[in-house]
Write an enzyme that holds these catalytic residues in place. Structure first.
Site, PDB file in Angstrom:
ATOM      1  N   ASN A   9     -27.075  -3.120  -8.438  1.00 27.85           N
ATOM      2  CA  ASN A   9     -26.898  -2.288  -7.250  1.00 27.85           C
ATOM      3  C   ASN A   9     -26.573  -3.152  -6.022  1.00 27.85           C
ATOM      4  OD1 ASN A   9     -27.293  -0.735  -4.943  1.00 27.85           O
ATOM      5  ND2 ASN A   9     -28.895   0.525  -5.887  1.00 27.85           N
ATOM      6  N   ASN A  11     -26.103  -2.417  -2.957  1.00 30.65           N
ATOM      7  CA  ASN A  11     -26.877  -2.081  -1.748  1.00 30.65           C
ATOM      8  C   ASN A  11     -28.183  -2.851  -1.709  1.00 30.65           C
ATOM      9  OD1 ASN A  11     -25.246   0.051  -0.561  1.00 30.65           O
ATOM     10  ND2 ASN A  11     -25.757   1.197  -2.410  1.00 30.65           N
ATOM     11  N   LYS A  12     -28.798  -2.971  -2.876  1.00 27.74           N
ATOM     12  CA  LYS A  12     -30.080  -3.678  -2.946  1.00 27.74           C
ATOM     13  C   LYS A  12     -29.881  -5.171  -2.696  1.00 27.74           C
ATOM     14  CE  LYS A  12     -32.559  -0.596  -6.064  1.00 27.74           C
ATOM     15  NZ  LYS A  12     -33.228  -0.490  -7.357  1.00 27.74           N
ATOM     16  N   ASP A  69     -37.759  -2.055  -9.007  1.00 25.10           N
ATOM     17  CA  ASP A  69     -37.526  -0.648  -9.292  1.00 25.10           C
ATOM     18  C   ASP A  69     -38.184   0.147  -8.180  1.00 25.10           C
ATOM     19  OD1 ASP A  69     -36.192   0.900 -11.414  1.00 25.10           O
ATOM     20  OD2 ASP A  69     -38.089   1.987 -11.434  1.00 25.10           O
ATOM     21  N   PHE A 149     -28.575   4.173   2.241  1.00 30.88           N
ATOM     22  CA  PHE A 149     -28.033   4.657   0.968  1.00 30.88           C
ATOM     23  C   PHE A 149     -29.069   5.558   0.301  1.00 30.88           C
ATOM     24  CE2 PHE A 149     -30.444   2.176  -2.211  1.00 30.88           C
ATOM     25  CZ  PHE A 149     -31.030   1.224  -1.408  1.00 30.88           C
ATOM     26  N   LYS A 173     -35.105  -0.714   9.424  1.00 33.65           N
ATOM     27  CA  LYS A 173     -35.464  -0.255   8.072  1.00 33.65           C
ATOM     28  C   LYS A 173     -36.144  -1.391   7.293  1.00 33.65           C
ATOM     29  CE  LYS A 173     -33.960   1.548   3.640  1.00 33.65           C
ATOM     30  NZ  LYS A 173     -32.916   1.778   2.660  1.00 33.65           N
ATOM     31  N   ARG A 179     -39.003  -1.784   0.193  1.00 32.61           N
ATOM     32  CA  ARG A 179     -38.345  -2.977  -0.352  1.00 32.61           C
ATOM     33  C   ARG A 179     -38.609  -4.182   0.538  1.00 32.61           C
ATOM     34  NH1 ARG A 179     -34.019  -0.902  -0.745  1.00 32.61           N
ATOM     35  NH2 ARG A 179     -34.431  -0.020  -2.779  1.00 32.61           N
TER      36      ARG A 179
HETATM   37  P1  IMP Z   1     -33.467   2.277  -8.840  1.00 33.49           P
HETATM   38  O1  IMP Z   1     -34.629   1.473  -8.395  1.00 33.49           O
HETATM   39  O2  IMP Z   1     -32.193   1.512  -8.768  1.00 33.49           O
HETATM   40  O3  IMP Z   1     -33.712   2.937 -10.157  1.00 33.49           O
HETATM   41  O4  IMP Z   1     -33.251   3.389  -7.747  1.00 33.49           O
HETATM   42  C1  IMP Z   1     -33.978   4.563  -7.732  1.00 33.49           C
HETATM   43  C2  IMP Z   1     -33.367   5.586  -6.827  1.00 33.49           C
HETATM   44  O5  IMP Z   1     -33.960   5.434  -5.545  1.00 33.49           O
HETATM   45  C3  IMP Z   1     -31.866   5.557  -6.607  1.00 33.49           C
HETATM   46  O6  IMP Z   1     -31.428   6.896  -6.547  1.00 33.49           O
HETATM   47  C4  IMP Z   1     -31.704   4.918  -5.261  1.00 33.49           C
HETATM   48  O7  IMP Z   1     -30.572   5.399  -4.578  1.00 33.49           O
HETATM   49  C5  IMP Z   1     -32.972   5.364  -4.566  1.00 33.49           C
HETATM   50  N1  IMP Z   1     -33.402   4.362  -3.593  1.00 33.49           N
HETATM   51  C6  IMP Z   1     -33.854   3.116  -3.863  1.00 33.49           C
HETATM   52  N2  IMP Z   1     -34.142   2.477  -2.722  1.00 33.49           N
HETATM   53  C7  IMP Z   1     -33.866   3.351  -1.720  1.00 33.49           C
HETATM   54  C8  IMP Z   1     -33.940   3.255  -0.314  1.00 33.49           C
HETATM   55  O8  IMP Z   1     -34.309   2.217   0.278  1.00 33.49           O
HETATM   56  N3  IMP Z   1     -33.571   4.351   0.374  1.00 33.49           N
HETATM   57  C9  IMP Z   1     -33.139   5.502  -0.216  1.00 33.49           C
HETATM   58  N4  IMP Z   1     -33.033   5.631  -1.523  1.00 33.49           N
HETATM   59  C10 IMP Z   1     -33.392   4.560  -2.283  1.00 33.49           C
END
Ligand code: IMP
Length: 196
Positions: A9, A11-12, A69, A149, A173, A179
């Site tokens: 990802n 964005n992360k 996660d 995002f 943020k 995170r």
């Molecule tokens: P994963 O950890 O990649 O499985 O993400 C889980 C879900 O949470 C995904 O739909 C991401 O878009 C959402 N998500 C994770 N971090 C954030 C955040 O900081 N803000 C908004 N949505 C998030």
């Protein structure tokens, strides 16, 4: 110190790099080690998935790495979407559909408290360490803001006067986010390790 961040990802990766700033820690992505496959995420908990991703990468590529996660837990929905946060509205992982489903399921309920939970699993030198970050807040009645995002436009972090994550600057943020909290714990640990 260089460490692999086991995520696909972007964005992360961007957020974590912003949080790390000028530290001596450099993040490398999965592509840098030739890992382009989808990493399994089949565990029933957020922590289980973080561990599964980190272990997959360490075992297959023999590297130190960390994974994270994240889940959104809505109290009136009994903690949902939780471990299903990414795929709440279906396999497409569509943020618009995910947000619409939460807003629809909550309707006009006055109980809108929720939290984001991040778990980081770090595999380093044959040991595993877990770091958690939680950001308390509430689900808005409608989307606001254009930044961030995922669920950012409908998440109102506590203490920000009804502003959504998507209305905060990146710096704001990162200061308070799930995170941000978990990554700073990781950073602290890695810095202490590099001193010892
Ligand atoms: P994963 O950890 O990649 O499985 O993400 C889980 C879900 O949470 C995904 O739909 C991401 O878009 C959402 N998500 C994770 N971090 C954030 C955040 O900081 N803000 C908004 N949505 C998030």
């Amino acid at each position: 110190m260089e460490i692999i961040f086991a995520t696909g990802n972007p964005n992360k990766i961007k957020e974590v790099n912003q949080i790390l700033g000028d530290t001596k820690i450099t993040i490398k992505g999965l592509k840098d080690i030739g890992c382009t496959e989808d990493i399994p995420e089949t565990q029933p908990t957020i922590q289980g998935n973080a561990i599964q991703k980190a272990n997959y990468v360490t075992q297959k590529y023999q590297v130190n790495c960390f994974s994270e996660d994240t889940g959104l837990e809505v109290d009136a929905l009994h903690g949902e979407p939780g471990v299903n946060t990414a795929r709440y509205a279906g396999k497409g992982k569509d943020p618009e559909a995910n947000m619409a489903k939460i807003l629809q399921n909550l309707g006009t309920s006055t109980n809108r408290t929720a939290r984001f939970r991040t778990v980081i699993a770090l595999n380093i030198n044959g040991h595993q360490h877990i770091f958690e970050g939680i950001c308390e807040g509430a689900i808005a009645l409608q989307k606001t803001g254009t930044g961030g995002f995922g669920y950012d436009p409908i998440f109102l972090p506590k203490g920000y006067h009804g502003k959504s994550f998507a209305e905060l600057t990146k710096e704001e943020k990162n200061q308070i986010s799930h995170r941000g909290i978990a990554v700073r714990k990781l950073l602290n640990f890695l810095e202490n390790l590099s001193k010892s």
